[in-house]
Design an enzyme around this catalytic site. Structure first.
Site, short mmCIF file in Angstrom:
data_model
loop_
_atom_site.label_atom_id
_atom_site.label_comp_id
_atom_site.label_asym_id
_atom_site.label_seq_id
_atom_site.Cartn_x
_atom_site.Cartn_y
_atom_site.Cartn_z
N ASP A 1 0.87 -1.18 0.00
CA ASP A 1 0.00 0.00 0.00
C ASP A 1 0.90 1.22 0.00
O ASP A 1 1.75 1.38 0.89
CB ASP A 1 -0.90 0.02 1.23
CG ASP A 1 -1.96 -1.07 1.20
OD1 ASP A 1 -2.30 -1.52 0.10
OD2 ASP A 1 -2.43 -1.46 2.28
N ASP B 1 -13.63 -3.91 -1.54
CA ASP B 1 -13.48 -3.69 -0.10
C ASP B 1 -14.86 -3.88 0.53
O ASP B 1 -15.80 -3.16 0.19
CB ASP B 1 -12.96 -2.28 0.19
CG ASP B 1 -11.56 -2.06 -0.35
OD1 ASP B 1 -10.81 -3.05 -0.48
OD2 ASP B 1 -11.20 -0.90 -0.65
#
Length: 274
Positions: free
Chosen positions: A27, A146
């Site tokens: 990330d 998500d």
């Protein structure tokens, strides 16, 4: 030690079926690798290029690079950073963050990415998945989902898995399994499923929603969110049927080295590439 390695390799070679993949996730925020818990409390985890090189050397099957603030900040993923990372890799590499058009995807693929991942932009305009699959082929298109288990309704409230966008900050009206089926039908080649409930908690992957998505579609599902022990990977492969296990902090901070994890999986009769 030599006998252990020999035994592990024998077990791995005797396994049937497709090998399960181990995928570290980088990330990226402001050019650095970061990690949080439940999508919050972000902290630094190192230089992405150095980590990418190390993971490739350690035997990771693939890498995922996600620019986690690209959508929220209204900018594009750093193609230059992608180019620098890709120069050092000999394993597949997926890139996501701020991709909203065929042109965005093309720029990243030209920079060295093997696949592109779309999330918020696909929810906003589902036709994007069709366009990417038609232009590049389904094998290049990953749809990231998500999901958060959410209580909805009043007196007749129920818990459902709801799709979130913009780095997990915005809930949508979409339920997770039907959305996975839709993007599958539109041409997605793979699903990257992250449970926000378990993300960074190290309590194990979200097995129920992972299995529900795996059972609903006929493309690979990468399970993400919650890995804390090597047994958690065994569970998500055996109980939920995931094709790959993705993790970040346990790899970034050296808690579970990739080679050690793969050797353990092989001893548990999980087919892996050693």
């Amino acid at each position: 030690m030599e006998n252990l390695v020999t035994t592990v390799q024998e077990i791995s070679s005797n396994n049937s079926g497709l090998t399960k993949r181990i995928i570290p996730c980088l990330d990226i925020k402001n050019g650095r690798t970061v990690k949080g818990v439940n999508f919050e409390n972000i902290r630094d985890a190192g230089d992405p290029i150095e980590l990418a090189i190390q993971y490739a050397q350690d035997g990771a099957d693939e890498l995922v690079f996600l620019d986690i603030t690209a959508t929220n900040e209204g900018r594009k993923t750093f193609a230059e950073l992608v180019l620098q990372i890709a120069k050092h890799l000999n394993i597949p590499f997926t890139v996501g963050g701020g991709i909203s058009s065929v042109e965005d995807a093309s720029r990243l693929l030209e920079a060295g990415a093997d696949k592109v991942s779309v999330n918020s932009s696909a929810v906003k305009r589902p036709e994007l998945v069709d366009e990417l699959a038609r232009e590049f082929g389904s094998q290049f298109v990953v749809v990231a989902i998500d999901t958060r288990l959410t209580i909805v309704g009043g007196a007749d409230s129920a818990a459902i898995n709801v799709v979130h966008t913009h780095g997990g900050k915005q809930p949508t009206a979409l339920q997770t399994v039907p959305w996975a089926v839709e993007v599958y039908n539109r041409g997605a080649g793979e699903i990257l499923l992250t449970s926000m409930n378990t993300d960074g908690a190290k309590t194990g992957f979200d097995l129920p929603i992972t299995k529900a998505v795996v059972d609903a579609i006929d493309i690979p599902v990468i399970a993400s969110g919650g890995a804390g022990t090597m047994q958690h990977f065994v569970d998500v492969f055996e109980q939920a049927g995931a094709d790959a296990g993705l993790a970040a902090s346990i790899f970034h901070y050296g808690e579970i080295p990739v080679p050690v994890l793969k050797q353990y999986l092989a001893t548990q009769n999980i087919p892996v590439r050693l």
